[in-house]
Design a protein around this motif. Sequence first.
Motif, PDB file in Angstrom:
ATOM      1  N   PHE A  49     -14.687 115.537  77.861  1.00 56.58           N
ATOM      2  CA  PHE A  49     -14.694 116.000  79.250  1.00 56.58           C
ATOM      3  C   PHE A  49     -13.290 116.445  79.656  1.00 56.58           C
ATOM      4  O   PHE A  49     -13.102 117.487  80.287  1.00 56.58           O
ATOM      5  CB  PHE A  49     -15.179 114.844  80.143  1.00 56.58           C
ATOM      6  N   ASN A  52     -11.766 119.552  77.508  1.00 52.85           N
ATOM      7  CA  ASN A  52     -12.399 120.856  77.756  1.00 52.85           C
ATOM      8  C   ASN A  52     -12.303 121.291  79.215  1.00 52.85           C
ATOM      9  O   ASN A  52     -13.009 122.199  79.659  1.00 52.85           O
ATOM     10  CB  ASN A  52     -13.848 120.829  77.302  1.00 52.85           C
ATOM     11  N   GLN A  53     -11.465 120.580  79.964  1.00 47.09           N
ATOM     12  CA  GLN A  53     -11.188 120.968  81.365  1.00 47.09           C
ATOM     13  C   GLN A  53     -12.417 121.002  82.258  1.00 47.09           C
ATOM     14  O   GLN A  53     -12.495 121.809  83.174  1.00 47.09           O
ATOM     15  CB  GLN A  53     -10.472 122.319  81.443  1.00 47.09           C
ATOM     16  N   CYS A  54     -13.391 120.159  81.980  1.00 46.25           N
ATOM     17  CA  CYS A  54     -14.537 120.065  82.895  1.00 46.25           C
ATOM     18  C   CYS A  54     -14.019 119.746  84.299  1.00 46.25           C
ATOM     19  O   CYS A  54     -14.573 120.190  85.297  1.00 46.25           O
ATOM     20  CB  CYS A  54     -15.505 118.979  82.463  1.00 46.25           C
ATOM     21  N   SER A  56     -11.539 120.852  85.817  1.00 44.34           N
ATOM     22  CA  SER A  56     -10.984 121.952  86.600  1.00 44.34           C
ATOM     23  C   SER A  56     -12.035 122.577  87.506  1.00 44.34           C
ATOM     24  O   SER A  56     -11.702 123.213  88.497  1.00 44.34           O
ATOM     25  CB  SER A  56     -10.344 123.002  85.686  1.00 44.34           C
ATOM     26  N   CYS A  57     -13.306 122.386  87.177  1.00 44.83           N
ATOM     27  CA  CYS A  57     -14.377 122.958  88.010  1.00 44.83           C
ATOM     28  C   CYS A  57     -15.266 121.887  88.623  1.00 44.83           C
ATOM     29  O   CYS A  57     -15.965 122.143  89.602  1.00 44.83           O
ATOM     30  CB  CYS A  57     -15.256 123.883  87.193  1.00 44.83           C
ATOM     31  N   HIS A  58     -15.329 120.708  88.002  1.00 47.43           N
ATOM     32  CA  HIS A  58     -16.267 119.669  88.458  1.00 47.43           C
ATOM     33  C   HIS A  58     -15.550 118.460  89.027  1.00 47.43           C
ATOM     34  O   HIS A  58     -14.419 118.179  88.664  1.00 47.43           O
ATOM     35  CB  HIS A  58     -17.144 119.211  87.287  1.00 47.43           C
ATOM     36  N   LEU A  67     -15.126 124.488  91.806  1.00 44.13           N
ATOM     37  CA  LEU A  67     -15.924 125.669  91.493  1.00 44.13           C
ATOM     38  C   LEU A  67     -17.373 125.266  91.212  1.00 44.13           C
ATOM     39  O   LEU A  67     -18.316 125.925  91.641  1.00 44.13           O
ATOM     40  CB  LEU A  67     -15.320 126.396  90.284  1.00 44.13           C
ATOM     41  N   GLY A  68     -17.549 124.169  90.495  1.00 46.64           N
ATOM     42  CA  GLY A  68     -18.893 123.679  90.164  1.00 46.64           C
ATOM     43  C   GLY A  68     -19.227 122.436  90.973  1.00 46.64           C
ATOM     44  O   GLY A  68     -18.398 121.932  91.714  1.00 46.64           O
ATOM     45  N   LEU A  71     -20.495 115.890  89.518  1.00 46.63           N
ATOM     46  CA  LEU A  71     -21.365 115.445  88.422  1.00 46.63           C
ATOM     47  C   LEU A  71     -21.613 113.936  88.412  1.00 46.63           C
ATOM     48  O   LEU A  71     -22.189 113.409  87.466  1.00 46.63           O
ATOM     49  CB  LEU A  71     -20.760 115.862  87.074  1.00 46.63           C
ATOM     50  N   VAL A  74     -25.412 113.463  88.185  1.00 47.71           N
ATOM     51  CA  VAL A  74     -26.231 114.508  87.556  1.00 47.71           C
ATOM     52  C   VAL A  74     -27.189 113.888  86.532  1.00 47.71           C
ATOM     53  O   VAL A  74     -28.265 114.414  86.277  1.00 47.71           O
ATOM     54  CB  VAL A  74     -25.344 115.608  86.930  1.00 47.71           C
ATOM     55  N   LYS A  80     -32.978 116.490  87.086  1.00 50.32           N
ATOM     56  CA  LYS A  80     -31.838 116.696  86.191  1.00 50.32           C
ATOM     57  C   LYS A  80     -31.877 115.619  85.104  1.00 50.32           C
ATOM     58  O   LYS A  80     -32.922 115.030  84.885  1.00 50.32           O
ATOM     59  CB  LYS A  80     -30.541 116.672  86.993  1.00 50.32           C
ATOM     60  N   LEU A  89     -24.546 122.961  78.931  1.00 52.26           N
ATOM     61  CA  LEU A  89     -23.499 123.050  77.913  1.00 52.26           C
ATOM     62  C   LEU A  89     -23.845 124.120  76.888  1.00 52.26           C
ATOM     63  O   LEU A  89     -22.982 124.877  76.441  1.00 52.26           O
ATOM     64  CB  LEU A  89     -23.327 121.693  77.217  1.00 52.26           C
ATOM     65  N   MET A  96     -19.756 129.245  84.545  1.00 50.41           N
ATOM     66  CA  MET A  96     -19.406 128.125  83.656  1.00 50.41           C
ATOM     67  C   MET A  96     -19.455 128.622  82.221  1.00 50.41           C
ATOM     68  O   MET A  96     -20.439 129.226  81.816  1.00 50.41           O
ATOM     69  CB  MET A  96     -20.391 126.972  83.839  1.00 50.41           C
ATOM     70  N   PRO A  97     -18.389 128.388  81.472  1.00 45.95           N
ATOM     71  CA  PRO A  97     -18.383 128.909  80.102  1.00 45.95           C
ATOM     72  C   PRO A  97     -19.432 128.225  79.236  1.00 45.95           C
ATOM     73  O   PRO A  97     -19.840 127.098  79.509  1.00 45.95           O
ATOM     74  CB  PRO A  97     -16.967 128.578  79.618  1.00 45.95           C
ATOM     75  N   LEU A 109     -20.962 113.252  75.677  1.00 46.16           N
ATOM     76  CA  LEU A 109     -20.769 113.697  77.064  1.00 46.16           C
ATOM     77  C   LEU A 109     -21.870 113.148  77.963  1.00 46.16           C
ATOM     78  O   LEU A 109     -21.617 112.672  79.073  1.00 46.16           O
ATOM     79  CB  LEU A 109     -20.776 115.228  77.134  1.00 46.16           C
TER      80      LEU A 109
HETATM   81  C1  HEC Z   1     -14.922 127.423  84.782  1.00 41.40           C
HETATM   82  C2  HEC Z   1     -15.543 126.372  85.537  1.00 41.40           C
HETATM   83  C3  HEC Z   1     -16.373 125.345  84.813  1.00 41.40           C
HETATM   84  C4  HEC Z   1     -16.035 124.576  83.729  1.00 41.40           C
HETATM   85  C5  HEC Z   1     -14.723 124.543  82.960  1.00 41.40           C
HETATM   86  C6  HEC Z   1     -17.164 123.704  83.483  1.00 41.40           C
HETATM   87  N1  HEC Z   1     -18.174 123.970  84.375  1.00 41.40           N
HETATM   88 FE1  HEC Z   1     -19.960 123.038  84.482  1.00 41.40          FE
HETATM   89  N2  HEC Z   1     -20.539 124.247  86.007  1.00 41.40           N
HETATM   90  C7  HEC Z   1     -19.720 125.188  86.614  1.00 41.40           C
HETATM   91  C8  HEC Z   1     -20.464 125.816  87.714  1.00 41.40           C
HETATM   92  C9  HEC Z   1     -19.922 126.887  88.628  1.00 41.40           C
HETATM   93  C10 HEC Z   1     -21.746 125.209  87.723  1.00 41.40           C
HETATM   94  C11 HEC Z   1     -22.909 125.520  88.659  1.00 41.40           C
HETATM   95  C12 HEC Z   1     -23.717 126.596  88.032  1.00 41.40           C
HETATM   96  C13 HEC Z   1     -24.981 126.905  88.781  1.00 41.40           C
HETATM   97  O1  HEC Z   1     -25.632 125.982  89.275  1.00 41.40           O
HETATM   98  O2  HEC Z   1     -25.321 128.091  88.848  1.00 41.40           O
HETATM   99  C14 HEC Z   1     -21.750 124.218  86.642  1.00 41.40           C
HETATM  100  C15 HEC Z   1     -22.817 123.382  86.369  1.00 41.40           C
HETATM  101  C16 HEC Z   1     -22.760 122.317  85.494  1.00 41.40           C
HETATM  102  C17 HEC Z   1     -23.795 121.316  85.335  1.00 41.40           C
HETATM  103  C18 HEC Z   1     -25.097 121.249  86.146  1.00 41.40           C
HETATM  104  C19 HEC Z   1     -24.764 120.471  87.422  1.00 41.40           C
HETATM  105  C20 HEC Z   1     -25.863 120.367  88.430  1.00 41.40           C
HETATM  106  O3  HEC Z   1     -25.852 119.376  89.176  1.00 41.40           O
HETATM  107  O4  HEC Z   1     -26.706 121.253  88.500  1.00 41.40           O
HETATM  108  C21 HEC Z   1     -23.354 120.424  84.413  1.00 41.40           C
HETATM  109  C22 HEC Z   1     -24.082 119.175  83.914  1.00 41.40           C
HETATM  110  C23 HEC Z   1     -22.056 120.873  83.977  1.00 41.40           C
HETATM  111  N3  HEC Z   1     -21.709 122.017  84.640  1.00 41.40           N
HETATM  112  C24 HEC Z   1     -21.286 120.197  83.042  1.00 41.40           C
HETATM  113  C25 HEC Z   1     -20.049 120.636  82.608  1.00 41.40           C
HETATM  114  C26 HEC Z   1     -19.278 119.958  81.590  1.00 41.40           C
HETATM  115  C27 HEC Z   1     -19.668 118.659  80.903  1.00 41.40           C
HETATM  116  C28 HEC Z   1     -18.140 120.681  81.412  1.00 41.40           C
HETATM  117  C29 HEC Z   1     -17.031 120.469  80.407  1.00 41.40           C
HETATM  118  C30 HEC Z   1     -17.435 120.391  79.016  1.00 41.40           C
HETATM  119  C31 HEC Z   1     -18.195 121.808  82.334  1.00 41.40           C
HETATM  120  N4  HEC Z   1     -19.363 121.741  83.047  1.00 41.40           N
HETATM  121  C32 HEC Z   1     -17.203 122.752  82.473  1.00 41.40           C
HETATM  122  C33 HEC Z   1     -18.430 125.502  86.257  1.00 41.40           C
HETATM  123  C34 HEC Z   1     -17.726 124.970  85.200  1.00 41.40           C
END
Ligand code: HEC
Length: 143
Positions: A49, A52-54, A56-58, A67-68, A71, A74, A80, A89, A96-97, A109
């Motif tokens: 986590f 991978n900079q999770c 930075s958005c979560h 941005l996201g 969690l 979740v 979910k 993922l 989200m990448p 994770l």
């Molecule tokens: C560049 C920003 C960014 C990064 C880095 C990122 N995410 Fe996300 N993630 C998002 C966004 C924006 C959404 C919402 C997308 C949507 O619902 O359309 C999302 C949605 C999610 C969701 C669904 C959440 C929900 O309640 O619906 C999960 C789980 C998640 N990300 C896990 C991760 C994990 C674990 C990592 C790291 C490995 C990660 N993300 C890295 C931007 C990011």
Amino acid sequence: MITNSKPYILTIAILIFLFSIYNYVIYNTEGYVAVGKLSPVAVKGQQIFQSNQCWSCHQLYGLGGYLGPDLTNVYSEDGKGPLYIKAFLNSGVKSMPQFHFSEEEKNALVEYLKQVDETGIYPNYDAKIEATGWVEIIYRNER
Ligand code: HEC
């Protein structure tokens, strides 16, 4: 001028004594929740986590990037859960990448998010503030 320092020493001794009692009571009162330890697999998930900079958005408990979505819960939210998390993922979305984790890394994770989820609910508005200043939080399994 040399003053008699005895009263000061006595006062400080009393304050330290009271402070010790205060701490003893606070940390031994039911309701104080010691922070649980993550299992080794969850620790691995936490490392993934972080690396991978999770963050930075979560957020977890509202802390992190915005941005996201948050969690914290979740894992247990309606509709979910583990497969939902893995789907994000695997495929990524517009903002989200896509990540190319092994099944083992994804499981780690998921285990991390599961153990985070078990610590409580965010945001939790089911709380009452008692006259003593304690905040009594009502957990999901107590409703
Ligand atoms: C560049 C920003 C960014 C990064 C880095 C990122 N995410 Fe996300 N993630 C998002 C966004 C924006 C959404 C919402 C997308 C949507 O619902 O359309 C999302 C949605 C999610 C969701 C669904 C959440 C929900 O309640 O619906 C999960 C789980 C998640 N990300 C896990 C991760 C994990 C674990 C990592 C790291 C490995 C990660 N993300 C890295 C931007 C990011």
